[in-house]
Design a protein around this motif. Structure first.
Motif, short mmCIF file in Angstrom:
data_model
loop_
_atom_site.label_atom_id
_atom_site.label_comp_id
_atom_site.label_asym_id
_atom_site.label_seq_id
_atom_site.Cartn_x
_atom_site.Cartn_y
_atom_site.Cartn_z
N PHE A 1 1.18 -14.16 7.10
CA PHE A 1 0.23 -13.40 7.92
C PHE A 1 -0.67 -12.54 7.05
CE2 PHE A 1 3.75 -14.32 10.77
CZ PHE A 1 3.09 -14.75 11.91
N ALA A 2 -1.82 -12.16 7.66
CA ALA A 2 -2.79 -11.25 7.04
C ALA A 2 -3.21 -11.80 5.67
CB ALA A 2 -2.24 -9.83 6.98
N TRP A 3 -3.25 -10.94 4.62
CA TRP A 3 -3.80 -11.44 3.35
C TRP A 3 -2.88 -12.45 2.66
CZ3 TRP A 3 -0.48 -10.14 -0.45
CH2 TRP A 3 0.16 -8.90 -0.38
N TYR B 1 13.49 -8.00 10.60
CA TYR B 1 13.15 -7.55 9.25
C TYR B 1 14.31 -7.78 8.29
CZ TYR B 1 8.89 -5.33 10.90
OH TYR B 1 7.65 -5.12 11.43
N PHE C 1 4.60 -11.06 5.14
CA PHE C 1 3.39 -10.33 5.58
C PHE C 1 3.32 -8.97 4.90
CE2 PHE C 1 6.76 -10.32 8.89
CZ PHE C 1 7.13 -8.98 8.87
N PRO D 1 2.81 -4.69 4.83
CA PRO D 1 3.26 -3.64 5.74
C PRO D 1 2.37 -3.60 6.98
CG PRO D 1 3.24 -2.84 3.49
CD PRO D 1 2.61 -4.20 3.46
N VAL D 2 2.98 -3.37 8.14
CA VAL D 2 2.26 -3.52 9.40
C VAL D 2 1.29 -2.36 9.63
CG1 VAL D 2 4.14 -4.87 10.35
CG2 VAL D 2 4.04 -2.40 10.80
N THR D 3 0.20 -2.64 10.37
CA THR D 3 -0.82 -1.61 10.59
C THR D 3 -1.33 -1.65 12.03
OG1 THR D 3 -2.51 -3.14 9.78
CG2 THR D 3 -1.61 -1.60 8.18
N GLY D 4 -0.42 -1.80 12.99
CA GLY D 4 -0.85 -1.82 14.39
C GLY D 4 -1.02 -0.41 14.94
N GLY D 5 -1.12 -0.35 16.25
CA GLY D 5 -1.24 0.94 16.94
C GLY D 5 -2.65 1.43 17.02
N GLU E 1 -4.43 -9.12 14.04
CA GLU E 1 -3.60 -10.31 14.01
C GLU E 1 -2.16 -9.87 14.32
OE1 GLU E 1 -3.97 -12.32 10.22
OE2 GLU E 1 -2.10 -13.38 10.52
N HIS F 1 -0.31 -3.77 24.02
CA HIS F 1 -0.98 -3.83 22.72
C HIS F 1 -1.91 -5.04 22.71
CE1 HIS F 1 -1.86 -3.25 18.56
NE2 HIS F 1 -0.93 -2.34 18.40
N VAL G 1 -4.31 0.07 22.19
CA VAL G 1 -2.91 0.20 22.57
C VAL G 1 -2.75 1.27 23.64
CG1 VAL G 1 -2.47 1.86 20.68
CG2 VAL G 1 -0.56 0.56 21.61
N ILE H 1 4.82 5.34 20.09
CA ILE H 1 3.65 5.02 19.26
C ILE H 1 3.99 5.14 17.77
CG2 ILE H 1 2.59 7.35 19.39
CD1 ILE H 1 0.68 3.99 19.38
N LEU I 1 6.16 2.07 16.87
CA LEU I 1 5.33 0.87 16.99
C LEU I 1 4.45 0.69 15.74
CD1 LEU I 1 3.18 0.23 20.17
CD2 LEU I 1 2.18 0.10 17.91
N LYS I 2 3.89 1.80 15.26
CA LYS I 2 2.96 1.72 14.13
C LYS I 2 3.61 1.21 12.86
CE LYS I 2 -1.08 4.57 14.73
NZ LYS I 2 -2.08 3.75 14.00
N PHE J 1 1.76 -6.13 13.59
CA PHE J 1 0.31 -6.26 13.79
C PHE J 1 -0.37 -5.91 12.48
CE2 PHE J 1 1.63 -5.31 18.16
CZ PHE J 1 0.82 -6.13 18.92
N TRP J 2 -1.51 -6.54 12.21
CA TRP J 2 -2.30 -6.22 11.02
C TRP J 2 -3.76 -6.16 11.42
CZ3 TRP J 2 1.33 -10.07 11.47
CH2 TRP J 2 2.54 -9.80 10.86
N LYS J 3 -4.43 -5.11 10.88
CA LYS J 3 -5.86 -4.92 11.19
C LYS J 3 -6.70 -5.30 9.98
CE LYS J 3 -5.09 -0.89 14.16
NZ LYS J 3 -4.56 0.47 13.93
N TRP K 1 -8.50 -5.66 4.68
CA TRP K 1 -7.25 -5.45 5.41
C TRP K 1 -6.90 -3.97 5.35
CZ3 TRP K 1 -5.29 -8.90 8.59
CH2 TRP K 1 -5.66 -10.23 8.42
#
Lengths: 83, 153
Positions: free
Chosen positions: A6-8, A61, A77, A79-83, B55, B85, B97, B117, B120-121, B126-128, B138
């Motif tokens: 995923f991602a890069w 994980y 992948f 480290p995640v960057t959602g939210g 993603e 989300h 979100v 939150i 979740l983070k 998820f990746w932005k 990224w």
């Protein structure tokens, strides 16, 4: 086993997923990574700095010592960057 | 309840539906995250963001969000919890979100909302990638997010 990127890591390996038959004796994520690095220069680049790579085995994980076996889904992948 | 979706959501409608018919609810805390139009902390100095693409890892995302919701319900006496989300291409001002928690009393609602939150983070896959005039980049994980999540460990 199915390996996902995923991602890069997807950009560097040039693929979202691939079926991998690792060499006999591959029992951990760390050993799997050593094999993946040999597949292409892109793979080698993706796994160059492991401190910025996270792994999930069967959607949980894990770490370099997490066991892997045939039939597993292993995802790599950043480290995640959602939210 | 967990929802992972490409399409937008209506925060007001979600809020209204969230406690409908539940007269034991004494309070709701709801957080909505939006796409900001610059990178960093200083709007004047930050690189303008034209759009971003989120993603995710279908399957694991739902699994992780469900685990986070279950953990919140274990820690606080919640009436209900909701996480929505989005993924795909989003522009500045777009909703990313929504997290909400309801309880008989406000403390549990406030704390559980913040917990949802924060976890979740750092746990939901998820990746932005931010689209700027200088190209695509990224988003890197922030130490501040890790610290915020660790408060709940």
């Amino acid at each position: 086993m199915k390996v996902l990127y995923f991602a890069w890591l997807k950009a560097k390996t040039g693929m979202a997923e691939e079926d991998i038959a690792p060499p006999a004796g591959t029992t951990t994520v760390g050993q799997l990574i050593e094999h993946l690095k040999t597949l292409s220069p892109g793979h080698a680049a993706a796994f160059e700095t492991l401190s910025v790579v996270r792994v999930a085995v069967n959607q949980d994980y894990g770490g370099l010592d997490t066991p892997v076996k045939a039939g597993d889904e292993v995802a790599f992948f950043p480290p995640v960057t959602g939210g | 309840m967990i929802r992972v979706q490409r399409e937008d959501f209506d925060s007001g409608a979600e809020l209204a539906r969230f406690s409908q018919g539940k007269t034991s609810v004494g309070g709701i805390c709801l957080f909505v995250g939006l796409v900001r139009d610059y990178i960093g902390h200083d709007p004047a100095a930050g690189t303008p963001v034209q759009a971003m693409t989120l993603e995710h890892y279908p399957g694991m995302t739902e699994r992780q969000l469900e685990a986070i919701e279950a953990e919140a319900r274990k820690r606080w006496p919640l009436e209900d919890a909701l996480v929505i989300h989005r993924y795909g291409r989003l522009e500045p001002g777009d909703r990313i979100v929504l997290v909400a928690a309801s309880s008989a009393h406000r403390d549990a609602a406030f704390e559980a909302c913040r917990f949802l939150i924060d976890w979740l983070k750092t746990k939901a896959p998820f990746w932005k990638v931010e689209h700027t005039q200088e190209g695509d980049a990224w988003v890197e994980a922030r130490e501040a997010d890790e610290d915020a999540a660790k408060r709940w460990e």
